[in-house]
Design a protein around this motif. Structure first.
Motif, PDB file in Angstrom:
ATOM      1  N   LYS A 115      56.936  65.405  27.234  1.00 29.62           N
ATOM      2  CA  LYS A 115      57.183  65.856  25.867  1.00 29.62           C
ATOM      3  C   LYS A 115      56.408  65.008  24.862  1.00 29.62           C
ATOM      4  CE  LYS A 115      61.832  67.651  26.797  1.00 29.62           C
ATOM      5  NZ  LYS A 115      63.279  67.489  26.501  1.00 29.62           N
TER       6      LYS A 115
ATOM      7  N   ASN B  21      52.146  65.369  26.377  1.00 29.10           N
ATOM      8  CA  ASN B  21      51.628  66.713  26.698  1.00 29.10           C
ATOM      9  C   ASN B  21      50.419  66.643  27.656  1.00 29.10           C
ATOM     10  OD1 ASN B  21      51.452  69.500  26.647  1.00 29.10           O
ATOM     11  ND2 ASN B  21      50.126  69.528  24.835  1.00 29.10           N
TER      12      ASN B  21
ATOM     13  N   CYS C   1      56.009  74.695  28.951  1.00 29.16           N
ATOM     14  CA  CYS C   1      54.610  75.144  29.135  1.00 29.16           C
ATOM     15  C   CYS C   1      54.524  75.855  30.481  1.00 29.16           C
ATOM     16  CB  CYS C   1      53.653  73.953  29.075  1.00 29.16           C
ATOM     17  SG  CYS C   1      51.912  74.416  29.214  1.00 29.16           S
TER      18      CYS C   1
END
Length: 550
Positions: A65, A68, A94
């Motif tokens: 988080k 990324n 994602c």
């Protein structure tokens, strides 16, 4: 290519293109075993631009988080939060991130990994070479994905460039408008809502002869590009002129799916030319009147001074020559201005495209796929550059017939659809006839051959599973040459064979054929080239015979 509406084109700088040639991306490695970390971290560092390491799933999720990363490498068994559960949470954030899972051999773990859509499942102890191969594959896929996003972004800019500088519209196969840009709305006076769904003749000027549109449709339905200056009428009744290029867009099967029209406003140039023509007629009338008056006066003066009469006639002729020269120069100046506009509109973006392709080639280094794309792209640019010369030929009379070699022309036609034939596992056998030449229209003849081969290909794909063949025989018969196109696709039904040359008649599904291909082919051979096109069924298929005078 359809643009991805979810892609943020204004934030393109966030994509890590500066690292694409090295194919290095950030990696999150989640592993509880220090021994496995010691074995695999050197490999992961080599393959990553940034490596983030966590010892359990909870810590791994927090690092994901925060940073990324581009790739996840994780073990299945870990305290607090196991690798499978962590991957499920990451996939919610994602969904398309590539994940490589390592773990003990377990059918349950493998099934769960498949269900959440991981890239690979590597059995412990992880083979280092196997891990390297998997990372190579994942990084290559990521590189191609980001390159695709970049290309879509560039295409979006090209579309905006064309839309902002040209008048653009699209229609379906029946001429119904499916798209117009703002420039089209400005010049026509209609809104997009008023144009979309309407036939394109909504802007047709009633002065344009019906024959002009018949020739227009004949050209584009033959999959040829049509170019010309068109007289249109706006919503308020005002006349405007546009220099138009209409391009047929075909699908993988060679079927026309839509038409794209690109125009630019030449109203001022046309009106100026019309004004010059009116002036030319006025001056011509004045010259005639002057000639009459001079003739009357010379009759009166002939008896008085024969020498004076000759001088007057000589001066009149000089004036005529000057007038003609002035009119010719005016026409050439107008034409030169139009051609200059075309060169400016084409060459600048073509040069920019060439530079862009060169940069891509330079950055691609030894990547064969990118180099192949570069070669194809530069070839397309060269063809587009030739368009300027093609436009100039528009102002010349239609090309005359020429003598061409039958064998070479057919060979070139086959090369155009060679990839499609190979994909369908169809063998084309071309007989020898290298010395035979005919007098006619080479391009139109090539179109006929392509149409016959495509029809044979469709019949073979529909009716035969293997040993699919097309024979093309070239032979001399007295003062004629015979070209036979034979297939083993089962032939044509007896109740249909007499109708296949009729317009709009087709044996294919309505979405696969228009019924105009064979009709146009017969017109080209028999009306344009004084030949004969016939068909008959043979043992295993159909045989089309073209007979042309040598």
């Amino acid at each position: 290519m359809k643009l991805d509406k979810s892609f943020n084109y204004t934030n393109i700088g966030k994509i890590k293109f500066k690292n694409l040639p090295l194919k290095k991306f950030s990696i999150l490695y989640v592993e509880n075993s220090l021994l496995d970390q010691k074995r695999l971290i050197p490999i992961l560092k080599f393959y990553s631009s940034h490596l983030y390491i966590a010892s359990d799933g909870k810590e791994g999720l927090e690092l994901f988080k925060k940073y990324n990363p581009d790739i996840i490498v994780t073990d299945t068994k870990m305290p607090v939060l196991d690798g499978i559960s962590m991957c499920k949470e990451i996939k919610k954030i994602c969904s398309d991130i590539p994940i490589i899972i390592t773990g003990e051999k377990s059918s349950d773990c493998l099934l769960e990994a498949i269900n959440i859509g991981v890239e690979k499942f590597l059995i412990k102890p992880v083979d280092k070479e196997r891990l390297k191969n998997v990372l190579d594959e994942v990084e290559t896929n990521l590189f191609l994905k980001k390159a695709k996003e970049y290309n879509i972004f560039m295409l979006h800019q090209y579309k905006n460039a064309i839309d902002s500088s040209n008048i653009v519209s699209k229609t379906d196969i029946n001429g119904i408008i499916t798209y117009v840009n703002e420039e089209f709305c400005k010049i026509s006076g209609y809104t997009k809502d008023e144009l979309i769904g309407q036939n394109h003749n909504i802007v047709r000027h009633p002065d344009v002869p019906k024959e002009t549109f018949e020739r227009f449709w004949k050209t584009i339905l033959a999959k040829k590009i049509w170019k010309g200056t068109v007289k249109n009428r706006a919503k308020n009744g005002k006349t405007f002129y546009v220099n138009t290029t209409v391009i047929p867009i075909v699908d993988w099967n060679g079927k026309i799916v839509e038409f794209v029209a690109i125009r630019y406003d030449v109203t001022k140039s046309v009106l100026l030319q019309e004004k010059l023509q009116r002036k030319e007629k006025e001056l011509e009338s004045l010259n005639k009147d002057l000639e009459r008056r001079v003739e009357e006066q010379t009759k009166k003066l002939r008896e008085l001074n024969l020498t004076l009469e000759k001088r007057v006639e000589k001066e009149v002729e000089k004036n005529r020559q000057k007038d003609r020269m002035m009119f010719q120069q005016a026409r050439l100046a107008s034409l030169g201005e139009m051609l200059g506009n075309i060169a400016h509109q084409w060459r600048q973006p073509l040069m920019e495209l060439g530079i862009l392709f060169y940069k891509i080639k330079k950055e691609a280094k030894d990547n064969k796929n990118i180099l192949d794309i570069y070669n194809i792209g530069t070839s397309i640019l060269e063809k587009m550059s030739q368009t300027i010369s093609d436009f100039q030929s528009f102002f010349r009379p239609d090309k005359e017939k020429e003598k061409f070699n039958i064998y070479e022309t057919i060979k070139q036609s086959i090369s155009i659809i060679e990839g499609s034939l190979k994909k369908s596992d169809i063998e084309v056998i071309l007989s020898d006839g290298k010395s035979l030449e005919v007098y006619g229209y080479k391009n139109e003849f090539s179109q006929v051959i392509l149409n016959l081969i495509n029809n044979a290909k469709d019949a073979l794909n529909q009716n035969r599973l293997f040993d699919k063949k097309i024979w093309i025989n070239i032979k001399k018969e007295k003062d004629n040459v015979l070209i036979e196109v034979i297939d083993n696709g089962g032939g044509i039904k007896d109740n249909l064979i007499d109708k296949i040359f009729e317009p709009y008649f087709t044996t294919k599904h309505s979405k696969q054929g228009t019924g105009l291909g064979l009709y146009m082919s017969k017109m080209i051979i028999e009306q344009s080239m004084s030949g004969i096109l016939e068909v008959q069924n043979v043992q295993d298929g159909a045989k089309f015979t073209i007979k042309l005078p040598l």
